[in-house]
Design an enzyme around this catalytic site. Structure first.
Site, mmCIF file in Angstrom:
data_model
loop_
_atom_site.group_PDB
_atom_site.id
_atom_site.type_symbol
_atom_site.label_atom_id
_atom_site.label_comp_id
_atom_site.label_asym_id
_atom_site.label_seq_id
_atom_site.Cartn_x
_atom_site.Cartn_y
_atom_site.Cartn_z
ATOM 1 N N LYS B 76 0.705 -1.219 -0.075
ATOM 2 C CA LYS B 76 -0.169 -0.064 0.020
ATOM 3 C C LYS B 76 0.932 1.373 0.041
ATOM 4 O O LYS B 76 1.946 1.311 0.694
ATOM 5 C CB LYS B 76 -0.709 -0.080 1.201
ATOM 6 C CG LYS B 76 -2.100 1.236 1.299
ATOM 7 C CD LYS B 76 -2.689 0.938 2.608
ATOM 8 C CE LYS B 76 -3.705 2.043 2.604
ATOM 9 N NZ LYS B 76 -4.684 1.919 3.609
ATOM 10 N N SER B 151 -9.588 1.969 2.942
ATOM 11 C CA SER B 151 -8.922 2.682 2.027
ATOM 12 C C SER B 151 -7.801 1.797 1.355
ATOM 13 O O SER B 151 -7.215 2.381 0.439
ATOM 14 C CB SER B 151 -7.731 3.600 2.909
ATOM 15 O OG SER B 151 -7.321 3.060 3.871
ATOM 16 N N SER B 175 -9.993 -0.579 7.262
ATOM 17 C CA SER B 175 -9.300 -0.400 5.693
ATOM 18 C C SER B 175 -8.459 -1.750 5.298
ATOM 19 O O SER B 175 -8.077 -1.498 3.994
ATOM 20 C CB SER B 175 -8.460 0.742 5.972
ATOM 21 O OG SER B 175 -9.215 1.935 5.824
#
Lengths: 95, 495
Positions: B76, B151, B175
């Site tokens: 990420k 997210s 998330s």
């Protein structure tokens, strides 16, 4: 509790955010609906309840007072938006 | 490569059946052919191939290699990698190249993993749909008109679309678990403090935690073991031994008392999601579990408490982005709107830079946090939210006296359509209604695939455990995984 556009404009300056008049209108509406929703927090009785800042209790963490490596000047300046030789360049701070 | 797990790839790499270089070439080709999903925001084939060649050479020379040697791991874009773009999905950090590695990145490198690109995300990890990215949304591999969750949507989609066998995400209010659920994979949020947050770009420091995405629990256990452990560069990192999650995964849990929280089956829960979760309960019963109803009466205050605590912390953390020493700086900060002429030029520079650098969701949360912390409101909002946070934790403590894990849906609905909730922040916030309380309480949680809707959209089952009980959490989830084949299902993607 309801926020006026003046309230939101004041918060925006505190938060160092420039908002256009359109953004100010949109955010005022959205923030009001969120503030209205979070008002539910007042419902439970929290008399005598200790606030919890971390899910897992944290404690002071100490290490030996020994100097370790630090970021070299050039590495620190590498991401500078603007620089002047070995310094960060910003608008004059003192008038 | 399709349907490959990290464990199966490792077995082939260690047996000399494949080379890491050939393996990553296949993943790079697939990433190219599925570019439309917008999963990667940075992927440098040469850097990836260099890492793979180095590992292959080490193996050939008979040198010891790490636990993930030669296996691609997608990262990420919230995690710092030395001298590589690390942008947090934001224009603010568009040209940022960190001068250091996050601790989890150091651990991955030590384990011989191949850092396989940076994945798309909601800007500064704020969002539940990966639509708030400066790079545009990621598409859900199961239905490209839908969101991949957020997210960490890019990291979830990377695994779901077989663009990497495993990946890392971060979970502040759900998330990892929520995108795992809507992408049909496993996602694990460890206990707060289990994994070092050093080098994780902070959103809400008391809630953020890094964790793995994988196709199955064996891979999640493997990745968790690699990234866990005490780190003296993170003052909130916990000094506790890390169990060998992989070695114990297939041992039956010591006891199988499962709590079903009635609050997790309330209004707004999609009927197909509820049916799949109820079926999971039946499967556990059949496997000999004792099912008990438990109550988490304050969980209904989870979302409101979160939307004070997280913005308050984010307004403080994001104060560092002012265009002075790093990040975006506006070219023009001359007065533009009424009243600005009275502000100091340095303040105007910061305001202009932040307004150009941040997207609307980030601005919304910074302002909400600034408001909640401002004089006159801090007691009413911030301090009250922290007290409610204590009540939420107490609920879990009580429930875990009776049961080992708590079960429920991960997300109230399957993946929704792109754009469906962008105009209504509150509706978006409710996407994380079942995951948020675990972050407030600091406990671990994981999501495993537990079904598909009639329109072929994944459904996730959430399991929660007491702090530092990841080992038992994984073993309990494994009971379900053994009894079902949902984790083997893949989206029918046209490459």
């Amino acid at each position: 509790m309801s926020l006026s556009t003046d309230d939101v404009a004041k918060v925006a300056v505190l938060a160092r955010l420039r908002l256009s008049p359109d953004e100010l209108q949109t955010f005022t509406g959205q923030l009001n609906s969120i503030v209205e929703y979070v008002a539910h927090l007042q419902e439970p009785d929290t008399t005598g309840v200790e606030p919890l800042a971390h899910g897992v209790e944290v404690r002071n963490v100490f290490r030996d007072d020994v100097r370790g490596p630090s970021l070299p000047r050039e590495a620190a300046l590498l991401n500078a938006p603007k620089r002047n030789l070995d310094s960060f360049l910003v608008p004059a701070v003192l008038d | 490569m399709n349907n490959a797990t990290a464990a199966s790839l490792l077995a082939k790499l260690n047996a000399g059946e494949i080379r890491s270089e050939d393996l990553v070439r296949q993943y790079l080709d697939r990433a190219e052919s599925l570019k439309r999903l917008n999963v990667f925001v940075h992927l440098d084939p040469e850097r990836v191939l260099d890492q793979a060649r180095a590992i292959d050479a080490k193996r050939r020379a008979g040198e010891p290699v790490g636990a993930l040697a030669g296996v691609p791991v997608a990262i990420k874009d919230v995690l710092c990698v030395t001298n590589e773009p690390t942008t947090c999905g934001s224009r603010m950090l568009k040209s940022f190249r960190p001068p250091y590695d996050a601790t989890v990145i150091t651990k991955l490198k030590d384990a011989g993993a191949i850092l396989f690109g940076k994945t798309n995300m909601d800007e500064f990890a704020m969002g539940s749909s990966t639509e708030n990215s400066a790079y545009g949304p990621t598409l859900n591999p199961w239905d490209e008109e839908r969101i991949p969750g957020g997210s960490s949507g890019g990291s979830a989609a990377a695994v779901a679309a077989d663009l990497a066998p495993v990946s890392l995400g971060s979970d502040t209010g759900g998330s990892i678990r929520q995108p795992a659920a809507v992408c049909g994979i496993v996602g694990l949020k460890p206990t707060y403090g289990r994994v070092s947050r050093y080098g994780l770009i902070a959103f809400a420091s008391s809630l953020d935690q890094i964790g793995p995405f994988a196709h199955d629990l064996a891979d999640a256990a493997l990745l968790l073991k690699v990234i866990s452990g005490h780190d003296d560069r993170d003052a909130t990192s916990v000094d506790q031994a890390v169990p060998d999650y992989t070695a114990t995964l297939d041992k039956p849990p010591g006891s199988l008392r499962i709590g079903v929280a009635r609050e997790f089956f309330g209004e707004g829960l999609d009927p197909e999601v509820e049916a799949a979760v109820r079926e999971a309960i039946r499967i556990y019963e059949k496997a000999g579990a004792i099912i008990e109803e438990v109550s988490l009466p304050n969980s209904k205050y989870g979302v409101p408490a979160y939307y004070i605590v997280a913005p308050a912390e984010c307004s403080s953390n994001l104060a560092r982005y002012d265009g002075t020493i790093f990040g975006h700086r506006a070219e023009d900060w001359s007065p533009k709107y009424p009243g600005e002429e009275n502000l100091h030029p340095l303040v105007r520079m910061m305001m202009a830079s932040r307004s150009e650098g941040f997207g609307p969701e980030v601005k919304r949360r910074i302002m909400l946090g600034t408001f909640a912390l401002s004089a006159g409101y801090a007691d009413q909002y911030y301090n009250q939210a922290l007290k409610v946070r204590r009540l939420i934790r107490n609920d879990f403590d009580e429930a875990f006296k009776k049961v080992d894990v708590i079960l429920g849906p991960t997300s109230p609905s399957p993946a929704f359509k792109l754009g469906e909730r962008t105009a209504d922040p509150l509706a978006m916030y409710l996407s994380d209604i079942y995951t948020i309380t675990a972050n407030l309480a600091g406990i671990p949680g994981l999501s495993v695939p537990c079904g598909l809707t009639k329109s072929n959209l994944p459904i996730g089952l959430q399991l929660l455990a007491p702090a530092f009980a990841e080992e038992n959490l994984l073993r309990t989830a494994r009971v379900f995984e053994r009894e079902t084949d949902w984790h083997t299902r893949r989206p029918g993607l046209a490459g």
